[in-house]
Design an enzyme around this catalytic site. Structure first.
Site, short mmCIF file in Angstrom:
data_model
loop_
_atom_site.label_atom_id
_atom_site.label_comp_id
_atom_site.label_asym_id
_atom_site.label_seq_id
_atom_site.Cartn_x
_atom_site.Cartn_y
_atom_site.Cartn_z
N GLU A 223 9.65 13.83 63.25
CA GLU A 223 8.85 12.96 62.36
C GLU A 223 8.78 13.69 61.02
OE1 GLU A 223 4.44 10.98 61.76
OE2 GLU A 223 4.79 12.31 63.45
N CYS A 257 2.79 12.65 54.34
CA CYS A 257 4.21 12.31 54.36
C CYS A 257 4.47 10.84 54.05
CB CYS A 257 4.84 12.69 55.70
SG CYS A 257 4.14 11.83 57.12
#
Length: 378
Positions: A223, A257
């Site tokens: 991820e 992110c």
């Protein structure tokens, strides 16, 4: 490589490979857990967090220097509840076998796919959400019937140590083991022969994790971060768009992110967007240096990296518009605080155009047509 795990026996040190071996042996001996045990492990994991929520919030604030406590409580603790409840409520459904090759029944053939636990799952956590982003993959691993080893980020050491210390109260080390240590410990952890490895972090480190796992053919889930472009349409309410994008950019001090990294705005309206974003940021942060609700860069290395991105763009001709309060000298190294910064005239020679910013900086780029934006992004 040796790490300290008080869950093994008071103060004794045990290699990570031995911990993995003990978890795998326990998994093989017990076989796939039933629904009740899977849910029980998820419940204990959630209890570990909720019972100690205030301590986790304080640990993360101390690790950062300043981090909004209300924001931390929402993003780190409350934000995981609905996801874990969804996981918990679907365990029984996800465990059911599913039939395949139904047409084969005409010939007396029957086949089904039975969901089966893998064994021991490794989870390597990030520093920007050091609790949420280890608890959620651990909960998913428990739902699937696995044992879990977690490597906490060394960048947030107080949070890591708190998780390690608390884990032994809620779990046996054969169910869940929490490892702390530096980057070398993380590298050794990634090289263990797990049955699956889950990593959250940067693309650069993600590539190293995949390389470390490859010799053991360990499947890896990555991820990773990205550049996260935002496109403001020609007919958008510019004031509203500017405010929303500015607020999204500043979550966790931009250290997220999925928050906006750069924004495309119709060329004729760039100045209007910048003015709206500046007004929103000034309203949000009338003070910065002494403001505990303004998130610091997590450490000096990240502070220096973001400042260097700004200075690289400045040196190559970008217009830099720091939104710093009157009378405050920013960036402030002691507080590791950087003013929200709007950057115009960005071109592809600048590091800011390619590297994930992960800080309170928003690049604003004008466009003539949406087709040009799509072509650029593609």
């Amino acid at each position: 490589m040796v790490v300290v795990l008080d869950s093994v026996s008071a103060g004794r040190q045990e290699p990570m490979s031995a911990i993995l071996g003990r978890q795998r042996a326990a998994f093989m001996a017990a076989g796939p857990p039933d629904v009740a045990l899977r849910r029980n492990r998820i419940d204990r994991l959630l209890a570990l967090v909720l019972d100690n929520a205030d301590d986790f919030v304080e640990a993360m604030a101390a690790d950062y220097g300043t981090r909004p406590r209300a924001g931390t409580l929402f993003t780190e603790i409350m934000g995981m509840l609905s996801v874990i409840e969804h996981t918990r409520s679907h365990v029984r459904q996800w465990m059911r076998p599913s039939g395949v090759m139904r047409a084969g029944r005409l010939f007396g053939l029957r086949a089904e796919v039975v969901p089966t636990p893998l064994g021991v799952i490794g989870v390597v956590g990030p520093w920007n959400f050091p609790v949420n982003l280890v608890v959620l993959p651990a909960a998913a691993a428990f739902a699937a019937g696995n044992r879990v080893m977690i490597k906490m980020s060394e960048v947030t050491p107080r949070t890591a140590e708190l998780m390690r210390a608390l884990s032994v109260t809620y779990f046996s080390p054969e169910e869940l083991a929490v490892v702390t240590g530096d980057a070398q410990v993380a590298a050794d952890f990634a090289a263990l022969p797990f049955d699956h490895l889950f990593f959250t972090g940067s693309p650069t480190v993600g590539a190293l994790v995949a390389q470390a796992a490859a010799p053991n053919l360990v499947p890896v889930t990555l991820e990773l971060g990205g550049k996260n472009p935002v496109v403001v349409g020609p007919k958008a309410d510019m004031a509203r768009a500017a405010e929303r994008i500015a607020r999204g950019r500043m979550i966790n001090g931009g250290q997220v992110c999925v928050c906006p990294d750069y924004v495309f705005v119709p060329a004729a309206r760039v100045d209007q967007f910048v003015a709206g974003a500046r007004d929103a940021l000034r309203s949000m942060f009338p003070s910065i240096v002494g403001n505990d609700d303004y998130c610091s860069a997590v450490d000096e290395a990240n502070f220096d990296r973001v400042v260097a991105l700004i200075e690289d763009a400045r040196g190559k001709g970008a217009r830099i518009d720091p939104v710093d309060p009157p009378g405050e000298a920013l960036p402030d190294r002691a507080a590791r605080k950087i003013a929200p910064t709007l950057v115009r005239d960005v071109d592809d020679s600048m590091r800011l155009a390619h590297e994930e910013t992960f800080g309170p900086v928003l690049a604003v780029r004008g466009y003539q047509s949406l087709d040009d934006v799509v072509d650029y992004l593609n």
